[in-house]
Every structure is written in structure tokens, then in C-alpha cells.
Design a protein around this motif. Structure first.
Motif, PDB file in Angstrom:
ATOM      1  N   GLU A  84       0.831  -1.216   0.000  1.00  0.00           N
ATOM      2  CA  GLU A  84       0.000   0.000   0.000  1.00  0.00           C
ATOM      3  C   GLU A  84       0.858   1.255   0.000  1.00  0.00           C
ATOM      4  O   GLU A  84       0.494   2.265  -0.617  1.00  0.00           O
ATOM      5  CB  GLU A  84      -0.922   0.015   1.226  1.00  0.00           C
ATOM      6  CG  GLU A  84      -2.054  -0.984   1.150  1.00  0.00           C
ATOM      7  CD  GLU A  84      -2.747  -1.183   2.494  1.00  0.00           C
ATOM      8  OE1 GLU A  84      -2.534  -0.354   3.419  1.00  0.00           O
ATOM      9  OE2 GLU A  84      -3.485  -2.184   2.616  1.00  0.00           O
ATOM     10  N   GLU A  85       2.009   1.201   0.678  1.00  0.00           N
ATOM     11  CA  GLU A  85       2.890   2.366   0.742  1.00  0.00           C
ATOM     12  C   GLU A  85       3.825   2.454  -0.469  1.00  0.00           C
ATOM     13  O   GLU A  85       4.583   3.410  -0.593  1.00  0.00           O
ATOM     14  CB  GLU A  85       3.714   2.340   2.037  1.00  0.00           C
ATOM     15  CG  GLU A  85       2.869   2.605   3.278  1.00  0.00           C
ATOM     16  CD  GLU A  85       3.688   2.680   4.557  1.00  0.00           C
ATOM     17  OE1 GLU A  85       3.286   3.422   5.463  1.00  0.00           O
ATOM     18  OE2 GLU A  85       4.736   2.002   4.652  1.00  0.00           O
ATOM     19  N   GLY A  86       3.768   1.458  -1.334  1.00  0.00           N
ATOM     20  CA  GLY A  86       4.557   1.503  -2.563  1.00  0.00           C
ATOM     21  C   GLY A  86       5.929   0.871  -2.479  1.00  0.00           C
ATOM     22  O   GLY A  86       6.746   1.038  -3.394  1.00  0.00           O
ATOM     23  N   TYR A  87       6.212   0.137  -1.419  1.00  0.00           N
ATOM     24  CA  TYR A  87       7.522  -0.505  -1.262  1.00  0.00           C
ATOM     25  C   TYR A  87       7.408  -1.976  -1.684  1.00  0.00           C
ATOM     26  O   TYR A  87       7.409  -2.895  -0.859  1.00  0.00           O
ATOM     27  CB  TYR A  87       8.022  -0.371   0.182  1.00  0.00           C
ATOM     28  CG  TYR A  87       8.096   1.071   0.624  1.00  0.00           C
ATOM     29  CD1 TYR A  87       9.052   1.928   0.079  1.00  0.00           C
ATOM     30  CD2 TYR A  87       7.207   1.590   1.556  1.00  0.00           C
ATOM     31  CE1 TYR A  87       9.121   3.262   0.473  1.00  0.00           C
ATOM     32  CE2 TYR A  87       7.274   2.923   1.955  1.00  0.00           C
ATOM     33  CZ  TYR A  87       8.228   3.750   1.402  1.00  0.00           C
ATOM     34  OH  TYR A  87       8.295   5.067   1.792  1.00  0.00           O
ATOM     35  N   ILE A  88       7.314  -2.178  -2.980  1.00  0.00           N
ATOM     36  CA  ILE A  88       7.022  -3.504  -3.543  1.00  0.00           C
ATOM     37  C   ILE A  88       8.124  -4.523  -3.244  1.00  0.00           C
ATOM     38  O   ILE A  88       7.812  -5.656  -2.862  1.00  0.00           O
ATOM     39  CB  ILE A  88       6.736  -3.407  -5.056  1.00  0.00           C
ATOM     40  CG1 ILE A  88       5.575  -2.422  -5.309  1.00  0.00           C
ATOM     41  CG2 ILE A  88       6.429  -4.774  -5.641  1.00  0.00           C
ATOM     42  CD1 ILE A  88       4.301  -2.684  -4.525  1.00  0.00           C
ATOM     43  N   PRO A  89       9.410  -4.198  -3.376  1.00  0.00           N
ATOM     44  CA  PRO A  89      10.433  -5.200  -3.017  1.00  0.00           C
ATOM     45  C   PRO A  89      10.339  -5.643  -1.553  1.00  0.00           C
ATOM     46  O   PRO A  89      10.542  -6.820  -1.243  1.00  0.00           O
ATOM     47  CB  PRO A  89      11.757  -4.483  -3.299  1.00  0.00           C
ATOM     48  CG  PRO A  89      11.423  -3.447  -4.321  1.00  0.00           C
ATOM     49  CD  PRO A  89      10.026  -2.992  -3.966  1.00  0.00           C
ATOM     50  N   VAL A  90       9.996  -4.720  -0.669  1.00  0.00           N
ATOM     51  CA  VAL A  90       9.833  -5.072   0.738  1.00  0.00           C
ATOM     52  C   VAL A  90       8.614  -5.972   0.908  1.00  0.00           C
ATOM     53  O   VAL A  90       8.664  -6.989   1.617  1.00  0.00           O
ATOM     54  CB  VAL A  90       9.714  -3.816   1.626  1.00  0.00           C
ATOM     55  CG1 VAL A  90       9.419  -4.191   3.070  1.00  0.00           C
ATOM     56  CG2 VAL A  90      10.979  -2.969   1.540  1.00  0.00           C
ATOM     57  N   ALA A  91       7.528  -5.612   0.239  1.00  0.00           N
ATOM     58  CA  ALA A  91       6.317  -6.439   0.310  1.00  0.00           C
ATOM     59  C   ALA A  91       6.614  -7.858  -0.158  1.00  0.00           C
ATOM     60  O   ALA A  91       6.194  -8.839   0.472  1.00  0.00           O
ATOM     61  CB  ALA A  91       5.203  -5.823  -0.536  1.00  0.00           C
ATOM     62  N   THR A  92       7.366  -7.969  -1.237  1.00  0.00           N
ATOM     63  CA  THR A  92       7.729  -9.290  -1.766  1.00  0.00           C
ATOM     64  C   THR A  92       8.519 -10.088  -0.740  1.00  0.00           C
ATOM     65  O   THR A  92       8.267 -11.280  -0.529  1.00  0.00           O
ATOM     66  CB  THR A  92       8.523  -9.143  -3.078  1.00  0.00           C
ATOM     67  OG1 THR A  92       7.703  -8.461  -4.030  1.00  0.00           O
ATOM     68  CG2 THR A  92       8.940 -10.491  -3.627  1.00  0.00           C
ATOM     69  N   SER A  93       9.462  -9.440  -0.063  1.00  0.00           N
ATOM     70  CA  SER A  93      10.237 -10.128   0.980  1.00  0.00           C
ATOM     71  C   SER A  93       9.322 -10.635   2.089  1.00  0.00           C
ATOM     72  O   SER A  93       9.446 -11.780   2.536  1.00  0.00           O
ATOM     73  CB  SER A  93      11.305  -9.205   1.580  1.00  0.00           C
ATOM     74  OG  SER A  93      12.327  -8.943   0.659  1.00  0.00           O
ATOM     75  N   PHE A  94       8.390  -9.788   2.532  1.00  0.00           N
ATOM     76  CA  PHE A  94       7.473 -10.220   3.590  1.00  0.00           C
ATOM     77  C   PHE A  94       6.638 -11.420   3.142  1.00  0.00           C
ATOM     78  O   PHE A  94       6.497 -12.399   3.884  1.00  0.00           O
ATOM     79  CB  PHE A  94       6.548  -9.079   4.021  1.00  0.00           C
ATOM     80  CG  PHE A  94       7.166  -8.126   5.002  1.00  0.00           C
ATOM     81  CD1 PHE A  94       7.729  -8.587   6.198  1.00  0.00           C
ATOM     82  CD2 PHE A  94       7.177  -6.758   4.754  1.00  0.00           C
ATOM     83  CE1 PHE A  94       8.289  -7.704   7.113  1.00  0.00           C
ATOM     84  CE2 PHE A  94       7.738  -5.873   5.660  1.00  0.00           C
ATOM     85  CZ  PHE A  94       8.299  -6.348   6.840  1.00  0.00           C
ATOM     86  N   TYR A  95       6.099 -11.369   1.931  1.00  0.00           N
ATOM     87  CA  TYR A  95       5.248 -12.472   1.457  1.00  0.00           C
ATOM     88  C   TYR A  95       6.050 -13.758   1.284  1.00  0.00           C
ATOM     89  O   TYR A  95       5.591 -14.839   1.660  1.00  0.00           O
ATOM     90  CB  TYR A  95       4.578 -12.109   0.135  1.00  0.00           C
ATOM     91  CG  TYR A  95       3.572 -10.982   0.222  1.00  0.00           C
ATOM     92  CD1 TYR A  95       2.687 -10.861   1.286  1.00  0.00           C
ATOM     93  CD2 TYR A  95       3.495 -10.031  -0.791  1.00  0.00           C
ATOM     94  CE1 TYR A  95       1.766  -9.813   1.355  1.00  0.00           C
ATOM     95  CE2 TYR A  95       2.568  -8.993  -0.740  1.00  0.00           C
ATOM     96  CZ  TYR A  95       1.717  -8.890   0.339  1.00  0.00           C
ATOM     97  OH  TYR A  95       0.798  -7.865   0.390  1.00  0.00           O
ATOM     98  N   LYS A  96       7.237 -13.648   0.713  1.00  0.00           N
ATOM     99  CA  LYS A  96       8.053 -14.841   0.471  1.00  0.00           C
ATOM    100  C   LYS A  96       8.547 -15.450   1.789  1.00  0.00           C
ATOM    101  O   LYS A  96       8.560 -16.671   1.954  1.00  0.00           O
ATOM    102  CB  LYS A  96       9.247 -14.522  -0.435  1.00  0.00           C
ATOM    103  CG  LYS A  96       8.863 -14.153  -1.849  1.00  0.00           C
ATOM    104  CD  LYS A  96       8.280 -15.339  -2.573  1.00  0.00           C
ATOM    105  CE  LYS A  96       8.019 -15.025  -4.024  1.00  0.00           C
ATOM    106  NZ  LYS A  96       7.341 -16.142  -4.694  1.00  0.00           N
ATOM    107  N   ILE A  97       8.969 -14.611   2.719  1.00  0.00           N
ATOM    108  CA  ILE A  97       9.431 -15.128   4.010  1.00  0.00           C
ATOM    109  C   ILE A  97       8.261 -15.712   4.791  1.00  0.00           C
ATOM    110  O   ILE A  97       8.429 -16.717   5.495  1.00  0.00           O
ATOM    111  CB  ILE A  97      10.219 -14.054   4.777  1.00  0.00           C
ATOM    112  CG1 ILE A  97      11.556 -13.804   4.047  1.00  0.00           C
ATOM    113  CG2 ILE A  97      10.458 -14.464   6.231  1.00  0.00           C
ATOM    114  CD1 ILE A  97      12.391 -12.668   4.584  1.00  0.00           C
ATOM    115  N   ALA A  98       7.067 -15.151   4.629  1.00  0.00           N
ATOM    116  CA  ALA A  98       5.877 -15.745   5.256  1.00  0.00           C
ATOM    117  C   ALA A  98       5.709 -17.193   4.810  1.00  0.00           C
ATOM    118  O   ALA A  98       5.412 -18.080   5.630  1.00  0.00           O
ATOM    119  CB  ALA A  98       4.631 -14.933   4.908  1.00  0.00           C
TER     120      ALA A  98
END
Length: 198
Positions: free
Chosen positions: A115-129
Motif C-alpha cells: 500500500e505504501e509503494g515498497y514492492i520489493p519489501v512487500a515481496t520479501s514479507f510475502y516470500k518469508i511468510a
């Protein structure tokens, strides 16, 4: 979208995740020591193996914060206190905590980063989840085997690997003593659960 990373929810969530992964690593190291003292060397190995992966997750989250070098990020958070009397209890606590990261924390953190536009960070969170779910599943499977008295015994013939020397033997149970290195049964794991099978 928040253009100032320093004041973003994403930066706070990254530091919370870094703290959580760092604490998980230490909890698993403590659990590994307890498993070792119980002559459950295979469980010790799994806890240490997972602790190393938690260290890597912490480093990934920390590296996402590199643009804030020199800053201090203040966080509030709740983290589990899980000293247990038995290795089974340690495995169940680890399973619970991994599932919380998978289902709750990292999904929400990924959504906020997106939502805040930090897509690489979002990807890390989803993949590590997804990895945390794998950790939880592994801890749960080992706890199930221990509760059923089947950590070193199988209903069917299977292959067992000595984690010390790599000897593989087929049978309905793990050898009491490895015929190659003389280490006790606590070093054996079902081959399909071994981290390295080739």
C-alpha cells in the motif's frame, strides 16, 4: 503512498520483523541446546538449521533498512517467552510462533508495504511468510512423530540417515547405534525429512 520511508509503517514493520527474527534465532538456539541435552540430536539439528534461516531473514529485513543508516527506529511489539520443560513443548511453541508470522504478521506487513509503494519489501514479507509456514509444518511434523513415539520408528520400512556421518540404512526403525560412526540413535532422521538427501 508514503514517499518518506523514514516515517513509513513499512520501516517500523521491518524493524519489528528484524527484532522478531533475531529473537526467534536465539530461542531456537536455546531449544537446540535442550534437545542436545535430551540426546535428541536430530531435533537439535533442526532447531539449529532453522535458527540459521531466521538469521538470514533478519538480515534481509535489516538490509531493507540500509537507507536509514545512522537513524534509530523505535518500536513497540510483543514477543513470546517460550521456555518449556520438554522438547515436544518447544516444538509446539515454535510451530505456533511460525504460523503466527506466516498467517498474521508478515501478510499484514506485506500488505502495508504494498500500500505504501515498497514492492520489493512487500515481496520479501510475502516470500518469508511462506518459509515460516514451512518451518511451522516441519516443527509440527516432528512434534507429531514424538507424540506418537515414531521419531525413530516407522510403520513401514524406510531409509534412515545418520546426520553425523551420512550413513543410510533401511528398516522399520533407526539403528540404536550407527554402524559407521558409532553415534547413538538420536542422530538418525528419516531420509525424506533430512535436509540433504542427495
Amino acid at each position: 503512498m508514503n514517499s518518506d520511508f523514514k516515517t513509513s509503517r513499512t520501516a517500523i514493520n521491518l524493524m519489528r520483523a528484524f527484532a522478531g527474527e533475531s529473537q526467534a534465532r536465539n530461542r531456537y538456539t536455546f531449544a537446540a541446546d535442550q534437545a542436545k541435552n535430551s540426546n535428541l540430536h536430530v531435533i537439535e539439528a533442526v532447531f539449529r538449521f532453522t535458527a540459521d534461516q531466521e538469521k538470514e531473514h533478519a538480515e534481509i529485513f535489516y538490509n531493507h533498512l540500509s537507507s536509514l543508516a545512522g537513524e534509530t527506529i523505535h518500536i513497540d511489539g510483543g514477543y513470546p517467552v517460550d521456555p518449556k520443560d520438554t522438547v515436544i513443548q518447544l516444538l509446539r511453541s515454535a510451530q505456533h510462533n511460525e504460523y503466527e508470522e506466516w498467517q498474521d504478521a508478515y501478510q499484514a506487513f506485506g500488505d502495508e508495504a504494498s500500500e505504501e509503494g515498497y514492492i520489493p519489501v512487500a515481496t520479501s514479507f510475502y516470500k518469508i511468510a511462506e518459509i515460516e509456514k514451512t518451518h511451522g509444518d516441519r516443527f509440527g511434523e516432528l512434534a507429531d512423530l514424538m507424540e506418537q513415539g515414531k521419531l525413530f520408528v516407522s510403520d513401514v520400512t524406510c531409509k534412515w540417515m545418520c546426520l553425523n556421518c551420512g550413513h543410510v540404512e533401511e528398516g522399520g526403525s533407526a539403528p540404536k547405534i550407527c554402524p559407521v560412526c558409532q553415534h547413538d540413535q538420536g542422530y538418525f532422521i528419516r531420509l525424506e525429512l533430512a535436509p540433504f538427501t542427495r
